[in-house]
Write an enzyme that holds these catalytic residues in place. Structure first.
Site, short mmCIF file in Angstrom:
data_model
loop_
_atom_site.label_atom_id
_atom_site.label_comp_id
_atom_site.label_asym_id
_atom_site.label_seq_id
_atom_site.Cartn_x
_atom_site.Cartn_y
_atom_site.Cartn_z
N ARG A 1 0.85 -1.20 0.00
CA ARG A 1 0.00 0.00 0.00
C ARG A 1 0.89 1.25 0.00
O ARG A 1 0.60 2.24 -0.67
CB ARG A 1 -0.95 -0.01 1.21
CG ARG A 1 -2.02 -1.10 1.14
CD ARG A 1 -3.10 -0.94 2.20
NE ARG A 1 -2.62 -1.14 3.56
CZ ARG A 1 -2.57 -2.31 4.19
NH1 ARG A 1 -2.97 -3.41 3.58
NH2 ARG A 1 -2.11 -2.40 5.42
N LYS B 1 -10.99 15.32 4.76
CA LYS B 1 -12.14 14.88 3.97
C LYS B 1 -13.07 14.01 4.80
O LYS B 1 -12.63 13.23 5.64
CB LYS B 1 -11.67 14.07 2.76
CG LYS B 1 -12.77 13.89 1.72
CD LYS B 1 -12.56 12.69 0.84
CE LYS B 1 -13.09 11.44 1.52
NZ LYS B 1 -13.06 10.26 0.63
N GLU C 1 -18.03 16.15 1.56
CA GLU C 1 -18.40 15.22 0.48
C GLU C 1 -19.73 14.53 0.75
O GLU C 1 -19.78 13.50 1.41
CB GLU C 1 -17.28 14.17 0.29
CG GLU C 1 -17.59 13.18 -0.84
CD GLU C 1 -16.49 12.14 -1.06
OE1 GLU C 1 -15.49 12.15 -0.32
OE2 GLU C 1 -16.65 11.33 -1.97
N LYS D 1 -17.35 18.56 -2.32
CA LYS D 1 -17.04 17.42 -3.20
C LYS D 1 -18.32 16.64 -3.46
O LYS D 1 -18.64 15.69 -2.74
CB LYS D 1 -15.97 16.53 -2.54
CG LYS D 1 -15.62 15.29 -3.34
CD LYS D 1 -14.36 14.61 -2.83
CE LYS D 1 -14.13 13.29 -3.54
NZ LYS D 1 -12.81 12.72 -3.27
C1 5MM Z 1 -10.67 6.72 -2.43
O1 5MM Z 1 -11.93 6.25 -1.95
C2 5MM Z 1 -12.51 6.99 -0.86
C3 5MM Z 1 -13.15 6.17 0.19
O2 5MM Z 1 -12.55 4.97 0.40
P1 5MM Z 1 -13.16 3.99 1.51
O3 5MM Z 1 -14.55 3.64 1.03
O4 5MM Z 1 -12.22 2.86 1.48
O5 5MM Z 1 -13.20 4.73 2.80
C4 5MM Z 1 -13.68 7.81 -1.37
O6 5MM Z 1 -14.23 8.59 -0.33
C5 5MM Z 1 -13.23 8.71 -2.44
O7 5MM Z 1 -12.36 9.68 -1.93
C6 5MM Z 1 -14.41 9.43 -3.06
O8 5MM Z 1 -15.57 8.66 -3.07
C7 5MM Z 1 -14.07 9.76 -4.48
O9 5MM Z 1 -13.63 8.60 -5.12
P2 5MM Z 1 -14.24 8.21 -6.52
O10 5MM Z 1 -13.57 6.91 -6.83
O11 5MM Z 1 -15.73 8.10 -6.33
O12 5MM Z 1 -13.86 9.35 -7.44
#
Ligand code: 5MM
Length: 332
Positions: free
Chosen positions: A44, A134, A175, A217
């Site tokens: 990771r 976030k 978000e 977001k």
């Molecule tokens: C990167 O994924 C984030 C959340 O991960 P977990 O579900 O593992 O906590 C997620 O919050 C992400 O930052 C946002 O949804 C935007 O990601 P996408 O893939 O929807 O652009």
């Protein structure tokens, strides 16, 4: 001292967006396994270093969102991630929610947790170098969902998080995600997104959150995954901007999530948004739409780190160009 307003403005500067690399350990491990990479802490770390050090990343990326594990890790040269990315001209961010959990009283719906002890955690993250944070609230469209209870509870949590961040001098990315699961059409997504945003605005106002010091977001307004047919970028842009217009002019900016759209579709939609006049910049804070091609190209092979980085830069550059378009259209 740099204020939240100044940091937020940097995050949405013309032609810049945010890279969401904050997958929890469980999600990241699943994604690595899908790419045939062992889901270890070291893999990771290697993967996040691959993303962060992609040559030219800071041309179109203002900030990277990490998770708790990553902000405590170091680059292979021993520099902690937050300091290492700052040296590359990129702001480090931290996901501070602890996930969307089943919401008591609302079967099938979730409440995002993480408020307990948040001020102390934010103080530590600020100490570690985080510039922004976030928190993601999740809303699923069904015949009776999202319920008013889920909308109000999650909007209140988002506002409490945002107020705590600003008190700590950290910019909150707010978000509220209406996910794409389901067979609804884009009109239903518009109505639900409208209702969710209205609740979030109300709660932010109640808690005196400074909109010029946050980045919103949101999801784009699109039909569900199981809906027959796909809206055009122009249709998505029109409805999405219509919903966003309810936000006051002083909001620092809007950085969309990709939500499971293909990388190309997310970019096309972002590009189409730019022909609409809005008082705030519209940019990207994509996760999967930026990193999926990179993960597939690298798939754990040390010889293919450069290929993974090129795949990331291809997507980042395309989205940076889309986000720059409005400034170019205005100056033409
Ligand atoms: C990167 O994924 C984030 C959340 O991960 P977990 O579900 O593992 O906590 C997620 O919050 C992400 O930052 C946002 O949804 C935007 O990601 P996408 O893939 O929807 O652009």
């Amino acid at each position: 001292m740099t204020t939240c307003r100044e940091i937020a403005a940097q995050m949405v500067a013309p032609g810049k967006g945010i890279l969401a690399a904050d997958e929890s350990i469980a999600t990241m491990s699943k994604r690595l396994q899908e790419a045939a990479v062992a889901p270890t802490e070291e893999n990771r770390r290697i993967y996040r270093e691959l993303l962060s050090t992609a040559p030219g990343l800071s041309d179109s990326v203002s900030g990277i969102i990490f998770c708790d594990e990553t902000v405590r890790q170091t680059f292979s040269d021993g520099t902690p991630f937050p300091q290492a990315v700052r040296a590359l001209g990129i702001l480090p961010g931290i996901k501070v929610d602890t996930g969307a959990k089943p919401c008591p009283g609302l079967p099938g719906e979730t409440i995002t947790e993480g408020l307990d002890g948040l001020p102390a955690r934010l103080a530590e993250y600020a100490e570690l170098g985080a510039a922004f944070a976030k928190w993601r609230a999740v809303f699923t469209i069904g015949p009776d969902t999202p319920s008013r209870g889920a909308i109000r509870a999650n909007a209140n949590a988002l506002a409490r998080y945002a107020a705590a961040c600003q008190a700590a001098g950290i910019v909150p990315i707010v978000e509220p995600e209406v996910v794409m699961d389901g067979a609804h059409n884009r009109g239903r997504c518009r109505d639900v997104t409208n209702e969710v945003h209205a609740a979030v605005r109300t709660e932010l106002e109640y808690l005196n959150v400074d909109l010029a010091g946050i980045v919103l977001k949101p999801n784009m307004v699109v039909e569900g995954d199981d809906y027959a047919g796909q809206s055009t970028p122009e249709e998505v842009a029109e409805l999405t901007v219509t919903v966003l217009r309810a936000w006051p002019d002083d909001l620092a900016g809007v950085a969309f999530l990709s939500g499971g759209q293909s990388p190309e579709r997310a970019t096309a939609n972002l590009e189409a948004m730019q022909s609409h006049q809005t008082p705030w910049p519209l940019t990207f804070s994509f996760g999967r739409a930026l990193v999926s091609p990179a993960l597939a190209a690298w798939h754990g092979d040390p010889e293919l780190i450069g290929a993974g980085q090129s795949a990331l830069i291809d997507r980042v550059a395309a989205n940076g160009a889309a986000a720059r378009l409005r400034a170019e259209l205005q100056s033409a």
